[in-house]
Design a protein around this motif. Structure first.
Motif, PDB file in Angstrom:
ATOM      1  N   ILE A  75       6.027  -9.362  14.050  1.00 46.94           N
ATOM      2  CA  ILE A  75       5.712 -10.503  12.940  1.00 46.94           C
ATOM      3  C   ILE A  75       5.631  -9.422  11.459  1.00 46.94           C
ATOM      4  O   ILE A  75       6.270 -10.078  10.544  1.00 46.94           O
ATOM      5  N   TYR A  76       5.092  -8.392  11.551  1.00 45.66           N
ATOM      6  CA  TYR A  76       4.868  -7.805  10.180  1.00 45.66           C
ATOM      7  C   TYR A  76       6.078  -6.639  10.358  1.00 45.66           C
ATOM      8  O   TYR A  76       5.554  -5.783   9.126  1.00 45.66           O
ATOM      9  N   GLU A  77       6.940  -6.595  10.770  1.00 46.56           N
ATOM     10  CA  GLU A  77       7.937  -5.748  10.488  1.00 46.56           C
ATOM     11  C   GLU A  77       8.431  -5.637   9.033  1.00 46.56           C
ATOM     12  O   GLU A  77       8.531  -6.647   8.296  1.00 46.56           O
ATOM     13  N   ASN A  78       8.508  -4.522   8.357  1.00 39.85           N
ATOM     14  CA  ASN A  78       8.975  -4.357   6.962  1.00 39.85           C
ATOM     15  C   ASN A  78       7.980  -5.093   6.124  1.00 39.85           C
ATOM     16  O   ASN A  78       8.189  -5.298   4.889  1.00 39.85           O
ATOM     17  N   VAL A  79       6.638  -5.204   6.446  1.00 42.81           N
ATOM     18  CA  VAL A  79       5.613  -5.706   5.571  1.00 42.81           C
ATOM     19  C   VAL A  79       4.755  -4.595   4.989  1.00 42.81           C
ATOM     20  O   VAL A  79       4.248  -3.654   5.910  1.00 42.81           O
ATOM     21  N   SER A  80       4.440  -4.529   3.788  1.00 43.35           N
ATOM     22  CA  SER A  80       3.702  -3.616   3.279  1.00 43.35           C
ATOM     23  C   SER A  80       1.993  -4.330   3.145  1.00 43.35           C
ATOM     24  O   SER A  80       2.027  -5.473   2.585  1.00 43.35           O
ATOM     25  N   PHE A  81       1.095  -3.539   3.275  1.00 43.67           N
ATOM     26  CA  PHE A  81      -0.379  -4.140   3.251  1.00 43.67           C
ATOM     27  C   PHE A  81      -0.977  -3.544   1.985  1.00 43.67           C
ATOM     28  O   PHE A  81      -0.562  -2.455   1.529  1.00 43.67           O
ATOM     29  N   GLU A  82      -2.014  -4.181   1.745  1.00 38.44           N
ATOM     30  CA  GLU A  82      -2.902  -3.742   0.647  1.00 38.44           C
ATOM     31  C   GLU A  82      -3.228  -2.135   0.822  1.00 38.44           C
ATOM     32  O   GLU A  82      -3.690  -1.794   1.867  1.00 38.44           O
ATOM     33  N   PRO A  83      -3.178  -1.388  -0.324  1.00 41.79           N
ATOM     34  CA  PRO A  83      -3.541   0.000  -0.069  1.00 41.79           C
ATOM     35  C   PRO A  83      -5.132  -0.059   0.003  1.00 41.79           C
ATOM     36  O   PRO A  83      -5.935  -0.737  -0.472  1.00 41.79           O
TER      37      PRO A  83
END
Length: 90
Positions: A75-83
């Motif tokens: 689901i989260y492939e290639n998703v960047s999260f909050e630092p």
């Protein structure tokens, strides 16, 4: 699949699932967070609904009524999260 928007999270989390539950053919209602790898799954169990939470990229959601599994890593492939926010693992 309902993607939780930060600006409409209360509607996405509470009002929409209530509307979805009225459809007798639905077996699952997955809610997916956008800010970190997390999901909630509402699963129909007869006339009731059970809730299960999943956190971390290694979590896998089992969907036996449709013969499927859903990995949060997919689901989260290639998703960047909050630092600065730790990504939960199991």
């Amino acid at each position: 699949m309902e993607v939780l928007s930060p600006s409409t999270t209360n509607i996405d989390r509470f009002r929409k699932p209530d509307e979805y539950r009225r459809h007798p053919s639905l077996a699952y209602i997955p809610l997916v967070e956008t800010r970190f790898p997390s999901a909630v799954l509402y699963r129909r169990e007869g006339d009731a609904w059970a809730e299960e939470s999943f956190e971390g990229l290694d979590a896998v959601i089992a969907l036996p009524a449709i013969g499927a599994q859903l990995a949060l890593a997919d689901i989260y492939e290639n998703v960047s999260f909050e630092p600065g926010r730790p990504i939960p693992t199991r």
